[in-house]
Design an enzyme around this catalytic site. Structure first.
Site, short mmCIF file in Angstrom:
data_model
loop_
_atom_site.label_atom_id
_atom_site.label_comp_id
_atom_site.label_asym_id
_atom_site.label_seq_id
_atom_site.Cartn_x
_atom_site.Cartn_y
_atom_site.Cartn_z
N ASN A 162 2.71 -22.01 -45.70
CA ASN A 162 2.31 -21.09 -47.39
C ASN A 162 2.56 -21.88 -48.38
O ASN A 162 1.79 -21.84 -49.35
CB ASN A 162 2.78 -20.20 -47.01
CG ASN A 162 4.27 -19.91 -46.91
OD1 ASN A 162 4.76 -20.55 -46.83
ND2 ASN A 162 5.01 -19.13 -47.66
N GLU A 261 16.15 -20.66 -44.22
CA GLU A 261 15.20 -20.28 -45.69
C GLU A 261 14.48 -19.16 -44.51
O GLU A 261 13.45 -19.97 -44.47
CB GLU A 261 14.69 -20.59 -46.97
CG GLU A 261 14.63 -19.77 -48.23
CD GLU A 261 13.27 -19.22 -47.93
OE1 GLU A 261 13.00 -17.80 -47.13
OE2 GLU A 261 12.01 -19.75 -48.25
N CYS A 295 7.00 -15.57 -48.76
CA CYS A 295 8.58 -14.77 -47.84
C CYS A 295 9.34 -14.02 -49.44
O CYS A 295 10.02 -12.50 -49.20
CB CYS A 295 9.26 -15.42 -47.97
SG CYS A 295 9.75 -16.68 -48.60
N GLU A 469 18.51 -23.78 -52.08
CA GLU A 469 18.19 -24.68 -51.71
C GLU A 469 17.68 -24.70 -53.32
O GLU A 469 17.48 -23.63 -54.10
CB GLU A 469 16.54 -24.64 -50.95
CG GLU A 469 16.66 -24.83 -50.34
CD GLU A 469 15.32 -25.28 -48.90
OE1 GLU A 469 15.54 -25.82 -48.08
OE2 GLU A 469 14.64 -23.84 -49.19
#
Length: 490
Positions: A162, A261, A295, A469
């Site tokens: 994505n 993640e 997400c 991150e």
């Protein structure tokens, strides 16, 4: 020059072979796979299909390069990243077009992602020279404590489709800055962006062996043997919770450092004292960024009863006015979903909600013609037991769910195994802090619909992942702490 020629050239310019140890090569088994344009269903090209032996060739190169790369001066590592940032910005148009062709997002949004992705290189170029340690005296005064940080070693990086550039640079940036070598496996649907990025990094001066890029149609067959080998010391993954759990199991055998993640189910809370214009704008950002395939996308929009009807009306007007089409066309705001399976999932979730009493205010169906398009959709009166209340939608569907009290909203927002991000709109300062602290997520957007920023720590809690991150803590994920006790000083 025509658009069609430009599109053809930008695809042709990408080397479709594997990138292993700084060199291009065909897959050992000679296999390739097709990359599709989701807006038409047409095949863009074929890409080398990595297998187990290719993975081990890349790992051998990473292990061989690790010691010399770790010994490279931090400033030099930072300069590689800085040059890569500059090259990405120089090539923003071609990288954006390539991304639009393989992933589908509108070209303006793809340009935005190139800039966002490049910022991770600029940010970690600056962090490379700020890796710190410590020196202190023991409590009894008889010894000294020296604390240093060293690169964790060869890393396996796995990225989703994505955000095919940004999810790569968010991992590559801190790994390079920390002095780690790495293997990266891009998603099967979008390998071209990462293959193009490999050439950017090579041109920026990244030494041979530090990075390998391994597109594959057999991700498990490629990565599992590498994780069980023992020479990989860290795995960083962005993707579904189900796959993340499998990788954690595989990583346990060699006790690997992990960053995960994973999935999200973001609640978006609008209280009746909120600036409604700002809340609708925030909902558009949180829901429609990347066609809803993120997400961080607002998955459940909870609106206090006093403003729920007006909010739904305004949101429906905005969603209904969005232009659907191929991402390369002028004025297009919503591109296709990534594939037929994704569109079928979204339609199934909408159908289930309608069967449970939801009303379709706008959209609610796939569009006609080629490609995997789905109309921007707003649903009102969504029942809490609807599947989309507990399933990550990953599409342009906004379910609006009314609530009466703050306690009710918080209970519904936290009633999920996920905890990546939540959004909150209110003008009451005390409520803002109270609710932000009570939300069980790793990130909160307070009166804003976008939280992602290279300078901020990105990550979730519960089943949404492990580690962070970006920000000042992002590089810590790629560093080990070593303590040296020094005696004989008294």
């Amino acid at each position: 020059m025509s658009e069609a020629i430009d599109e053809t050239k930008v695809v042709e310019q990408v080397d479709k072979r594997l990138f292993i140890g700084g060199h291009r090569r065909d897959a050992a088994a000679g296999g390739t796979f097709k990359v599709e344009d989701p807006s038409t269903g047409a095949v863009l090209c074929e890409v080398a299909d990595a297998r187990r032996e290719d993975g081990f060739a890349a790992l051998d190169a990473a292990v061989e390069a690790q010691a010399s790369w770790a010994a490279t001066a931090p400033r030099e590592r930072g300069e590689v990243l800085r040059r890569a940032y500059e090259l990405m910005m120089l090539r923003q148009e071609e990288l954006a077009l390539l991304m639009t062709l393989e992933m589908g997002k509108p070209l303006p949004e793809a340009r935005g992602e190139v800039g966002y992705a490049a910022e991770f290189f600029r940010w970690f170029a600056e962090e490379a020279v700020r890796i710190s340690g410590g020196f202190s005296t023991s409590p009894d005064g008889k010894a000294r404590f020296l604390v240093m940080r060293q690169p964790v070693g060869p890393c396996m990086l796995i990225t989703p489709w994505n955000f095919p550039l940004a999810m790569g640079t968010r991992k590559i940036g801190p790994a390079v800055a920390a002095g780690c070598t790495m293997l990266i496996k891009p998603a099967q649907q979008t390998p071209l962006s990462m293959l193009a990025l490999a050439d950017v990094l090579r041109e920026a001066g990244l030494p041979e062996g530090v990075l390998s890029v391994l597109p594959t149609t057999d991700p498990g067959g490629l990565t599992e043997p590498l994780l069980r080998d023992g020479r990989i010391r860290k795995v960083s993954f962005t993707g579904s919770t189900a796959v993340g759990k499998k990788l954690l199991e595989q990583s346990a055998e060699q006790v690997l450092r992990t960053s995960m993640e994973l999935g999200g189910n973001a609640p978006f809370l609008v209280f009746d004292d909120a600036d409604l214009d700002a809340a609708v704008e925030g909902a558009m950002q949180a829901k429609m960024r990347n066609i809803g395939e993120a997400c961080t996308a607002a998955n459940r929009i909870y609106v206090q009863s006093g403003v729920a009807e007006e909010f739904s009306r305004r949101l429906s007007e905005r969603m209904g006015a969005l232009r659907l089409g191929r991402g390369t066309e002028d004025g297009v705001q919503v591109g296709p979903l990534i594939d037929a399976k994704a569109r079928e999932k979204v339609q199934g979730l909408v159908d289930d909600a309608v069967q449970r009493g939801a009303r379709v205010l706008v959209g609610g169906s796939a569009s006609d013609g080629p490609g995997y398009f789905y109309r921007p959709t707003v649903l009102a009166g969504v029942a809490q037991e609807s599947r989309l209340s507990s399933t990550e939608i990953f599409g342009p569907v906004a379910p609006v769910i009314p609530f009466d009290t703050e306690e009710e909203a918080l209970a519904a927002a936290n009633a999920t195994e996920y905890g990546l991000v939540s959004y909150l709109f209110t003008r009451d300062v005390t409520r803002a802090f109270r609710v932000a602290e009570a939300l069980e997520t790793g990130m909160v957007g307070l009166n804003q619909g976008i939280v992602s920023n290279p300078a901020a720590p990105f990550g979730g809690v519960k089943h949404s992942g492990l580690g962070r991150e970006g920000g000042t803590v992002g590089i810590e994920e790629f560093l080990e702490i070593k303590y040296v006790g020094i005696g004989g000083l008294t």
